[in-house]
Design a protein around this motif. Structure first.
Motif, mmCIF file in Angstrom:
data_model
loop_
_atom_site.group_PDB
_atom_site.id
_atom_site.type_symbol
_atom_site.label_atom_id
_atom_site.label_comp_id
_atom_site.label_asym_id
_atom_site.label_seq_id
_atom_site.Cartn_x
_atom_site.Cartn_y
_atom_site.Cartn_z
ATOM 1 N N GLN A 92 0.865 -1.180 0.000
ATOM 2 C CA GLN A 92 0.000 0.000 0.000
ATOM 3 C C GLN A 92 0.899 1.227 0.000
ATOM 4 O O GLN A 92 1.338 1.669 -1.053
ATOM 5 C CB GLN A 92 -1.025 -0.059 1.134
ATOM 6 C CG GLN A 92 -2.135 -1.081 0.806
ATOM 7 C CD GLN A 92 -3.225 -1.166 1.836
ATOM 8 O OE1 GLN A 92 -3.565 -0.190 2.501
ATOM 9 N NE2 GLN A 92 -3.808 -2.344 1.995
ATOM 10 N N CYS B 21 4.096 -3.814 9.148
ATOM 11 C CA CYS B 21 3.367 -3.159 8.073
ATOM 12 C C CYS B 21 2.113 -2.590 8.706
ATOM 13 O O CYS B 21 1.378 -3.313 9.366
ATOM 14 C CB CYS B 21 2.995 -4.149 6.974
ATOM 15 S SG CYS B 21 1.874 -3.426 5.751
ATOM 16 N N ARG B 22 1.882 -1.298 8.529
ATOM 17 C CA ARG B 22 0.711 -0.672 9.141
ATOM 18 C C ARG B 22 -0.477 -0.628 8.185
ATOM 19 O O ARG B 22 -1.577 -0.317 8.603
ATOM 20 C CB ARG B 22 1.096 0.746 9.594
ATOM 21 C CG ARG B 22 0.069 1.452 10.462
ATOM 22 C CD ARG B 22 -0.320 0.654 11.697
ATOM 23 N NE ARG B 22 -0.789 1.512 12.777
ATOM 24 C CZ ARG B 22 -1.389 1.053 13.875
ATOM 25 N NH1 ARG B 22 -1.596 -0.234 14.030
ATOM 26 N NH2 ARG B 22 -1.771 1.882 14.824
ATOM 27 N N CYS B 23 -0.231 -0.898 6.902
ATOM 28 C CA CYS B 23 -1.308 -0.717 5.920
ATOM 29 C C CYS B 23 -2.068 -1.988 5.580
ATOM 30 O O CYS B 23 -3.283 -1.975 5.490
ATOM 31 C CB CYS B 23 -0.751 -0.157 4.607
ATOM 32 S SG CYS B 23 0.076 1.433 4.710
ATOM 33 N N THR B 24 -1.354 -3.085 5.320
ATOM 34 C CA THR B 24 -1.989 -4.206 4.613
ATOM 35 C C THR B 24 -2.638 -5.256 5.502
ATOM 36 O O THR B 24 -3.461 -6.020 5.026
ATOM 37 C CB THR B 24 -0.959 -4.975 3.758
ATOM 38 O OG1 THR B 24 -0.012 -5.596 4.643
ATOM 39 C CG2 THR B 24 -0.235 -4.066 2.793
ATOM 40 N N GLY B 25 -2.229 -5.339 6.755
ATOM 41 C CA GLY B 25 -2.727 -6.446 7.569
ATOM 42 C C GLY B 25 -2.060 -7.765 7.223
ATOM 43 O O GLY B 25 -2.508 -8.817 7.651
ATOM 44 N N TYR B 26 -0.990 -7.697 6.434
ATOM 45 C CA TYR B 26 -0.066 -8.814 6.139
ATOM 46 C C TYR B 26 -0.593 -9.909 5.208
ATOM 47 O O TYR B 26 0.192 -10.642 4.620
ATOM 48 C CB TYR B 26 0.425 -9.487 7.440
ATOM 49 C CG TYR B 26 1.076 -8.544 8.413
ATOM 50 C CD1 TYR B 26 2.376 -8.074 8.195
ATOM 51 C CD2 TYR B 26 0.410 -8.093 9.547
ATOM 52 C CE1 TYR B 26 2.980 -7.196 9.097
ATOM 53 C CE2 TYR B 26 1.007 -7.221 10.446
ATOM 54 C CZ TYR B 26 2.284 -6.779 10.224
ATOM 55 O OH TYR B 26 2.867 -5.919 11.101
ATOM 56 N N HIS B 27 -1.898 -10.075 5.069
ATOM 57 C CA HIS B 27 -2.401 -11.234 4.325
ATOM 58 C C HIS B 27 -1.958 -11.247 2.865
ATOM 59 O O HIS B 27 -1.549 -12.287 2.346
ATOM 60 C CB HIS B 27 -3.932 -11.317 4.428
ATOM 61 C CG HIS B 27 -4.370 -11.952 5.703
ATOM 62 N ND1 HIS B 27 -4.717 -13.267 5.794
ATOM 63 C CD2 HIS B 27 -4.464 -11.432 6.949
ATOM 64 C CE1 HIS B 27 -5.031 -13.547 7.056
ATOM 65 N NE2 HIS B 27 -4.891 -12.441 7.779
ATOM 66 N N GLN B 28 -2.060 -10.101 2.201
ATOM 67 C CA GLN B 28 -1.678 -10.072 0.789
ATOM 68 C C GLN B 28 -0.165 -10.271 0.638
ATOM 69 O O GLN B 28 0.291 -10.825 -0.368
ATOM 70 C CB GLN B 28 -2.161 -8.758 0.147
ATOM 71 C CG GLN B 28 -3.695 -8.782 -0.030
ATOM 72 C CD GLN B 28 -4.307 -7.441 -0.404
ATOM 73 O OE1 GLN B 28 -3.792 -6.392 -0.013
ATOM 74 N NE2 GLN B 28 -5.407 -7.464 -1.141
#
Lengths: 760, 165
Positions: free
Chosen positions: B106, B142-149
């Motif tokens: 992101q 990572c503060r944007c993606t929530g790591y899953h992608q």
């Protein structure tokens, strides 16, 4: 509507390739020859009078180029989105530990930092104001001469007292929410340069270049036209870069030295000086009938805005607007207070006041459902706002309302359908599982009474491609890609033929902020008008070339066609070459003004909203009864963004929002004691890592198209992080039967609650 | 103009993305300072300065390190790899391709460090389990993606690298 080619597709982010190659230049990656490095002297006390500032020794240090104080601010020594109450450089008083007193420009960062230690400031400490309730008493020391109550909102409708008497159930509780930190990975930073005519350019992460320009211009006493602001790209913002960060300090350095300058805040400095989410104390009393219908809601909300206003006023208004949830409530008594203290400074943060009150109201609703023996999803369906309903502030839901659609999709999700099975299999005997659900809505746009507009440009480039310009910065949310998709469908060309200009007062028209879930709706609508004008400009030229009447021209799939004679075809490149050969160009603009609610709330700005996005989220948690630790195992997120311009992008927002809301519910809090920030870096401020996130986050996009939106879009950047927090705390209750009234629900808090439950 | 006195300077040499480098450093320089300020390899980001966020992750002799915690003089004789070296062949690395395809980006500020941690993992475990991936990037915030992608992208890259072998 014509079928879209790009809108609704998982188009690859236009900035993705440069980002994975590491070649995209963020602002702190930029450097100039002869550049100086800036450093800011921050206050040593949370509340004190400044008696004397002596910069002599710092100025004498080898390598120091300039040392600036309040005397060197040529214009207004203040900034602030709502009111400019925060000094650029303090002159007589400091109000929090992040207050800036002096600014050093030096040949290196190390020298600048050494020089800070040589600046002598004589303080007279004042009593620290740290409790917002105490701060409102007339006996409290004043943070500002005007008094500590910055904003007061009071809305009453119907008769709550009568409703409380006739209700089957009344629940009354006090809730506390933490000072969440944005924790964007890129700290506040930027560079600036000045030319011979004293034109200043500032490259700095931000969320509204034109307002940055205005605030810098005011502080410098300069014409805004002499100041160019570039905000794209920004390495994360979430509201925390909406206010001025280092822009004015950069401008002062280049103005006084004539040299380029760079300022990069360290993480510790960012934590101490930067914005946070408003901690709130919420007292709420909610009444319901035997069938679960909410009869009345009374709320008293006290919000700690810290030392300066920034957007604290609008945030408390927004909190009150959202304090009854996305539900029909006829009798309300809602009161909000935004209070100055010496506890850091709070401002805009993804959710904008909805997060705090949603935690309270969604917990209240679960308590009511439990007392009535009702299903947790059913009670939400019963009360959910429908189109045409009257919402809490007495305003009608005039636009699309998607809450029921999100609830129905959530009900059909695998997690909800099989919830008993999921709960029955904890990973250890001392662990208990629970499932929680919560809903919310999120006002899009700035709300009634605030100027809210957008503008976009479209230019046909000589190679037949198009440059589109929207100033809402790319802060990671993906709006530039969505703008490209929408523009391609409006123009009827390939998305690969769109070049996006973003977040730059030098090259894009003022489209307002990248905040308030507004940039897709604003930018898209402005682009729609710009493309209409572009087509109107291309049509006569195409008609001339094809020797057909102008009204015979149509646009489709990368070409311009004669309706009567379909073999007469032009490409956009043909048009571009034709006009370029004649020394002409085609550049059009589109302007757009937000529609607003018909309801006028006298004395308030920013509320109510006309347009809302809606969302339902579900969490499956496992609570360790020996340690109080909570793990979120799975989550379901059902947003209604209107039309999802880029579904993969919406999923990314949804997953990121779930994890951010999980941090809010379980671990995150910037602890300030007596005005001192104790959690100064990521070692003590606990962000969710890949090991903490739910194993699975299922996003189900429930589109309730908005007729006034571009392709039916609204906005979704904020709502995705809101109801997940109470969904998690409600799940904790489902698992171990303790109600969480203070977040974050740390192991200590959950453990203590478990123990007190055992005792009672 | 007054100039600062250079102090405690020394030359060190090491390899960066395959190039032999000789650079003058100060005693207080960290590896990230040398990469970003002296070599202008600004792909490596600084997020916290104390080794908590992982944005500055580079590979040092094949192992992921927080370059904000490595004193520059320790790099003497070592082999350093940064994000800029991933597509040195002129073609995106499968990890980079997968990050692009999965929108594992992101704001992108954590991306370079995330890629380098993933690269170290795939070299050691070409077919990692989801658990191993999650653990390998647990030092990269990572503060944007929530790591899953991001995790999906690493899984995909692993699969693609296997088929192209």
């Amino acid at each position: 509507m014509t079928k879209t080619e790009w809108v609704g597709a998982d188009v690859i982010r236009i900035d993705a390739k440069d980002k994975v190659r590491g070649v995209l230049k963020y602002m702190s990656d930029l450097s100039f020859p002869n550049m100086i490095y800036g450093a800011v002297l921050r206050s040593k006390h949370p509340h004190a009078l400044i008696k004397k500032i002596n910069t002599k020794r710092a100025k004498e240090l080898d390598g120091v180029v300039t040392v600036l104080t309040h005397e060197d601010v040529p214009g207004l020594n203040g900034f602030g989105i709502a009111i400019p109450d925060q000094p650029v450089l303090c002159s007589d008083k400091v109000r929090y530990m992040g207050d800036a007193i002096a600014l050093v420009g030096a040949e290196s960062k190390e020298i600048a930092e050494r020089a800070l230690e040589l600046i002598e400031v004589e303080y007279q400490p004042l009593p620290v104001v740290c409790d917002p309730e105490q701060a409102m008493l007339s006996s409290s020391p004043k943070v500002h001469e005007t008094g500590n109550l910055h904003n007061h909102v009071k809305i009453e409708r119907g008769n709550v007292e009568a409703a409380f008497k006739e209700a089957q159930v009344v629940v009354e509780n006090t809730y506390f929410t933490p000072r969440q930190m944005h924790a964007f990975l890129e700290p506040e930073s930027g560079v600036a340069a000045i030319d011979e005519d004293k034109n200043i350019t500032i490259w700095c992460g931000g969320q509204h270049p034109y307002r940055d320009q205005l605030q810098v211009a005011r502080a410098l006493g300069m014409n805004p036209r002499k100041i160019r602001i570039v905000n794209t790209p920004t390495g994360g913002a979430f509201g925390g870069k909406d206010e001025i960060t280092v822009q004015i300090h950069l401008a002062l350095l280049v103005l006084h030295t004539g040299r380029p300058a760079k300022i990069v805040l360290s993480r510790e400095e960012s934590v101490i000086a930067g914005m946070k989410r408003h901690p709130m104390r919420i007292h709420m009393k909610t009444a319901a009938a035997a069938d679960g219908t909410i009869l009345a809601n009374e709320a008293r909300v006290v919000s700690d805005t810290g030392a300066y206003a920034s957007l604290g006023g609008p945030v408390i208004g927004f909190a009150i607007e959202h304090s009854c949830g996305a539900y029909r409530v006829e009798n309300v008594k809602l009161e909000g207070f935004c209070v100055y203290t010496n506890n850091g400074v709070a401002g805009a943060f993804r959710g904008f006041g909805a997060n705090q009150v949603t935690f309270a109201v969604e917990t209240q609703l679960d308590m009511i459902a439990e007392k009535l023996g009702m299903d947790k999803l059913e009670i939400r369906k019963r009360n959910a706002l429908r189109s045409g309903d009257i919402a809490a502030l007495g305003h009608q839901m005039e636009a699309s309302v998607g809450l029921l659609r999100t609830l129905e999709a959530a009900e059909n999700s695998r997690l909800w359908q099989l919830k008993e099975e999921f709960k029955a299999k904890p990973s250890a005997p001392h662990k208990k599982r629970g499932i929680g659900i919560a809903c919310s809505f999120q006002g899009c746009g700035l709300g009634k009474g605030l100027p809210d507009y957008g503008a976009a440009s479209v230019e046909l480039l000589p190679n037949g491609q198009f440059a589109i310009g929207v100033s809402c910065p790319e802060i990671g949310q993906g709006n530039t890609t969505a703008f490209a998709q929408m523009a391609a469908d409006y123009i009827r060309c390939s998305v690969d033929d769109i070049v996006v200009l973003s977040g730059d007062t030098g090259h894009t028209l003022d489209s307002g902020t990248s905040t308030a879930s507004r940039s897709i709706y604003t930018g898209g609508n402005a682009l729609k008008h710009a493309v209409q004008n572009l087509h109107n400009a291309i049509s006569p030229i195409a008609a001339e070339i094809l020797c057909v009447p102008e009204d015979d021209i149509s646009f489709g799939h990368g070409k311009i066609v004669s309706k009567s004679c379909p073999d007469k075809i032009l490409s956009f490149k043909d048009i571009a070459e034709y006009i370029t050969a004649r020394g002409l160009s085609i550049k059009s603009e589109g302007h757009f003004i937000w529609p607003v609610s018909e309801t006028e709330l006298e004395g308030y700005v920013g509320i109510p909203h006309l347009l809302y996005s809606y969302i339902t989220q579900i969490a499956l948690v496992e609570v360790n009864t020996l340690t109080g630790e909570t793990e979120v195992i799975e989550a379901v997120s059902v947003p209604d963004p209107g039309k999802a311009i880029n579904p993969q992008g919406v999923e990314g927002q949804s997953e990121g929002g779930v994890v951010m809301g999980m941090g809010y519910a379980l671990t995150e809090d910037t602890i300030i004691k007596e005005g001192m920030t104790l959690t100064r870096n990521f070692s003590t401020y606990i962000l969710p890592t890949s090991l903490d996130m739910p194993c699975k986050i299922e996003t189900i996009i429930a589109e309730e198209l908005e007729p006034s939106g571009p392709f039916g879009a609204k906005g979704i950047g904020e709502a995705v992080c809101v109801p997940i927090s109470p969904a998690i705390t409600n799940a904790i209750h489902d698992a171990v039967k303790v109600w969480i009234k203070q977040i974050p629900a740390t192991p200590e808090r959950v453990y203590t609650a478990l123990k007190s439950r055992e005792v009672s | 103009m007054k100039k600062a006195e250079p102090k405690h300077k020394r030359l060190i040499s090491f390899t960066v993305n395959g190039d032999d480098i000789e650079v003058e450093i100060s005693a207080s320089d960290r590896l990230i300072d040398v990469l970003r300020n002296k070599l202008r390899l600004t792909g490596t980001k600084e997020g916290c300065g104390i080794g908590e966020c992982g944005a500055c992750t580079v590979l040092m002799d094949g192992a992921p390190v927080n370059s904000c915690l490595v004193p520059a003089f320790q790099a003497e004789g070592s082999v350093i790899e940064t994000v800029e070296g991933l597509d040195a062949s002129g073609k995106l690395h499968p990890l980079q391709e997968a990050f692009v395809e999965h929108t594992a980006i992101q704001c992108g500020y954590c991306t370079p460090g995330m890629l380098m941690s993933a690269l170290a993992l795939l070299r050691e475990h070409p077919e990692p389990t989801r658990e191993e991936i999650t653990r390998a990037i647990s030092g990269n915030l990572c503060r944007c993606t929530g790591y899953h992608q991001i995790i999906a992208a690493i899984e995909d890259a692993s699969a693609k690298m296997k088929t192209t072998e």
